[in-house]
Design a protein around this motif. Structure first.
Motif, PDB file in Angstrom:
ATOM      1  N   ALA A  55       2.178   7.024  -6.556  1.00 28.78           N
ATOM      2  CA  ALA A  55       1.139   7.997  -6.938  1.00 28.78           C
ATOM      3  C   ALA A  55       1.589   9.431  -6.626  1.00 28.78           C
ATOM      4  CB  ALA A  55      -0.162   7.682  -6.208  1.00 28.78           C
ATOM      5  N   ASN A  56       2.511   9.553  -5.677  1.00 25.65           N
ATOM      6  CA  ASN A  56       3.043  10.878  -5.323  1.00 25.65           C
ATOM      7  C   ASN A  56       4.369  11.186  -6.013  1.00 25.65           C
ATOM      8  OD1 ASN A  56       1.478  12.446  -3.017  1.00 25.65           O
ATOM      9  ND2 ASN A  56       1.159  10.255  -2.706  1.00 25.65           N
ATOM     10  N   GLY A  57       4.689  10.430  -7.067  1.00 27.21           N
ATOM     11  CA  GLY A  57       5.855  10.760  -7.886  1.00 27.21           C
ATOM     12  C   GLY A  57       7.165  10.182  -7.414  1.00 27.21           C
ATOM     13  N   VAL A  58       7.128   9.309  -6.407  1.00 31.65           N
ATOM     14  CA  VAL A  58       8.360   8.697  -5.903  1.00 31.65           C
ATOM     15  C   VAL A  58       8.685   7.463  -6.747  1.00 31.65           C
ATOM     16  CG1 VAL A  58       9.446   7.613  -3.878  1.00 31.65           C
ATOM     17  CG2 VAL A  58       7.820   9.513  -3.569  1.00 31.65           C
ATOM     18  N   THR A  59       9.954   7.283  -7.065  1.00 30.67           N
ATOM     19  CA  THR A  59      10.404   6.039  -7.705  1.00 30.67           C
ATOM     20  C   THR A  59      10.610   5.014  -6.597  1.00 30.67           C
ATOM     21  OG1 THR A  59      11.458   7.192  -9.523  1.00 30.67           O
ATOM     22  CG2 THR A  59      12.283   4.978  -9.040  1.00 30.67           C
ATOM     23  N   GLN A  76       0.835  -1.206   0.000  1.00 34.60           N
ATOM     24  CA  GLN A  76       0.000   0.000   0.000  1.00 34.60           C
ATOM     25  C   GLN A  76       0.872   1.261   0.000  1.00 34.60           C
ATOM     26  OE1 GLN A  76      -3.223   0.173  -0.402  1.00 34.60           O
ATOM     27  NE2 GLN A  76      -3.347   2.395  -0.173  1.00 34.60           N
ATOM     28  N   VAL A  77       1.933   1.226   0.807  1.00 33.60           N
ATOM     29  CA  VAL A  77       2.843   2.382   0.875  1.00 33.60           C
ATOM     30  C   VAL A  77       3.515   2.574  -0.484  1.00 33.60           C
ATOM     31  CG1 VAL A  77       4.931   3.310   1.981  1.00 33.60           C
ATOM     32  CG2 VAL A  77       3.181   2.170   3.365  1.00 33.60           C
ATOM     33  N   ALA A  78       3.940   1.473  -1.106  1.00 35.82           N
ATOM     34  CA  ALA A  78       4.573   1.560  -2.431  1.00 35.82           C
ATOM     35  C   ALA A  78       3.619   2.218  -3.425  1.00 35.82           C
ATOM     36  CB  ALA A  78       4.970   0.162  -2.907  1.00 35.82           C
ATOM     37  N   LYS A  79       2.373   1.768  -3.410  1.00 36.83           N
ATOM     38  CA  LYS A  79       1.372   2.298  -4.354  1.00 36.83           C
ATOM     39  C   LYS A  79       1.196   3.807  -4.159  1.00 36.83           C
ATOM     40  CE  LYS A  79      -3.010   0.766  -4.134  1.00 36.83           C
ATOM     41  NZ  LYS A  79      -4.093  -0.239  -4.190  1.00 36.83           N
ATOM     42  N   GLU A  80       1.093   4.224  -2.888  1.00 36.77           N
ATOM     43  CA  GLU A  80       0.826   5.646  -2.636  1.00 36.77           C
ATOM     44  C   GLU A  80       2.056   6.520  -2.875  1.00 36.77           C
ATOM     45  OE1 GLU A  80      -1.922   6.801   0.411  1.00 36.77           O
ATOM     46  OE2 GLU A  80      -2.442   4.706   0.792  1.00 36.77           O
ATOM     47  N   LEU A  81       3.241   5.967  -2.628  1.00 38.88           N
ATOM     48  CA  LEU A  81       4.446   6.754  -2.929  1.00 38.88           C
ATOM     49  C   LEU A  81       4.577   6.949  -4.434  1.00 38.88           C
ATOM     50  CD1 LEU A  81       7.217   5.534  -0.418  1.00 38.88           C
ATOM     51  CD2 LEU A  81       5.608   7.413  -0.188  1.00 38.88           C
ATOM     52  N   GLU A 126       4.164   1.930 -13.781  1.00 40.57           N
ATOM     53  CA  GLU A 126       5.366   2.734 -13.934  1.00 40.57           C
ATOM     54  C   GLU A 126       5.731   3.430 -12.620  1.00 40.57           C
ATOM     55  OE1 GLU A 126       6.920   6.188 -16.932  1.00 40.57           O
ATOM     56  OE2 GLU A 126       4.931   5.336 -17.250  1.00 40.57           O
ATOM     57  N   GLY A 127       6.998   3.387 -12.282  1.00 41.29           N
ATOM     58  CA  GLY A 127       7.432   4.009 -11.022  1.00 41.29           C
ATOM     59  C   GLY A 127       7.726   2.988  -9.953  1.00 41.29           C
ATOM     60  N   ALA A 128       7.244   1.748 -10.136  1.00 41.98           N
ATOM     61  CA  ALA A 128       7.541   0.678  -9.170  1.00 41.98           C
ATOM     62  C   ALA A 128       8.483  -0.318  -9.826  1.00 41.98           C
ATOM     63  CB  ALA A 128       6.259  -0.018  -8.737  1.00 41.98           C
TER      64      ALA A 128
END
Ligand code: NAP
Length: 252
Positions: free
Chosen positions: A26-30, A19-24, A50-52
């Protein structure tokens, strides 16, 4: 090198970490989505998109941790956020009555020494081993933060109070492992207090995940909120905190 924040989350293929990965993301974190099982990490990263980026990391395996650190060095050259989330509550499958089984397994006089060692290996020594391996990469960041995902059930102050709801379940397997994880987090805070690297300790709520046979009362979205909030703190955000949702201090 990229301009975005680079985060590593251990144990991110399911539960709070996912869940944390998904939300990070979504906030532009790689997000480097840590998973001990590469196929499950791959599937989880694909689900986020993309991003994960999946990364194999077993926090009880020194070679796996070293390989992950080398890959992050080669691909990104730094780490901005380390989320020590991987954790286990038991070293065997439990039947439907999670809380009854948990209480029975946590009696000081009868707890399995093998089970205590396995749980501490992941929750305590795993957290410390990943910290040691990733610290050189965090030192390369201009805005580094470490978020250790522990639990209020590891609070010695809370558990010493007979009125604390989990008082009678305090024992050497999971609760004491979380108290020890809190203690080593304090050691990280002390070590880094003169640097710009921030360290925070957080507790999810009692969340329905595999950790508790889905007996938790909160959804992963709600249960993970404090972890996400702290992970998204900017450079002015505090260090040295131990909190649950929303920014409520937990006694050590
Ligand atoms: P979960 O759904 O069981 O997820 C735990 C994650 O840790 C899984 O991805 C698991 O991988 C991984 N993991 C276990 N051993 C590992 C190892 N040796 N190396 C790398 N990864 C490993 O549990 P969760 O509830 O999300 O728990 C996440 C964190 O929150 C834990 O630290 C837990 O103590 C804490 N917490 C949870 C609650 C709650 O109510 N759920 C409350 C307070 C604190 P596999 O999928 O391969 O097993």
């Amino acid at each position: 090198m990229t301009g975005e924040r680079i985060a590593l989350i251990t144990g991110a293929n399911q539960g709070v970490g996912f869940q944390v990965a998904k939300e990070l993301v979504a906030n532009g974190v790689t997000v480097l989505l840590g998973s001990r099982d590469p196929a499950r990490g791959q599937a989880a990263a694909e689900q986020i998109g993309e991003g994960a980026h999946p990364i194999q990391i077993d926090v009880t395996d020194a070679a796996s941790i070293a390989t992950a650190a080398q890959r992050i060095t080669d691909e990104f050259g730094r780490l901005d956020l380390l989320v020590n989330n991987a954790g286990i509550s038991r070293a065997r499958s439990s039947d439907g009555d999670f809380l009854g089984d948990y209480a029975a397994a946590n009696k000081a006089s009868t707890a399995s020494m093998d089970e205590i060692r396995k749980v501490w290996e992941t929750n305590v020594f795993g957290t410390l081993a990943v910290y040691q391996a990733m610290l050189p990469l965090l030192r390369k960041s201009a805005d580094a933060r470490i978020v250790n995902v522990s639990s209020g059930v590891g609070s010695l102050t809370a558990n010493a109070d007979p009125d604390y709801p989990y008082h009678s379940m305090f024992g050497p397997v999971y609760p004491a492992s979380k108290a020890a994880q809190n203690a080593i987090t304090l050691a990280m805070m002390v070590e880094l207090e003169a640097t710009d690297i921030k360290v925070n300790l957080v507790s999810p709520a009692f969340t329905a995940t595999n950790l508790n046979n889905f007996a938790g009362t909160e959804s992963v979205e709600d249960g993970s909120r404090e972890v996400v909030r702290v992970c998204l703190l900017g450079p002015e955000g505090p260090s040295g905190t131990f909190t649950r949702w929303e920014n409520t201090p937990i006694p050590w």
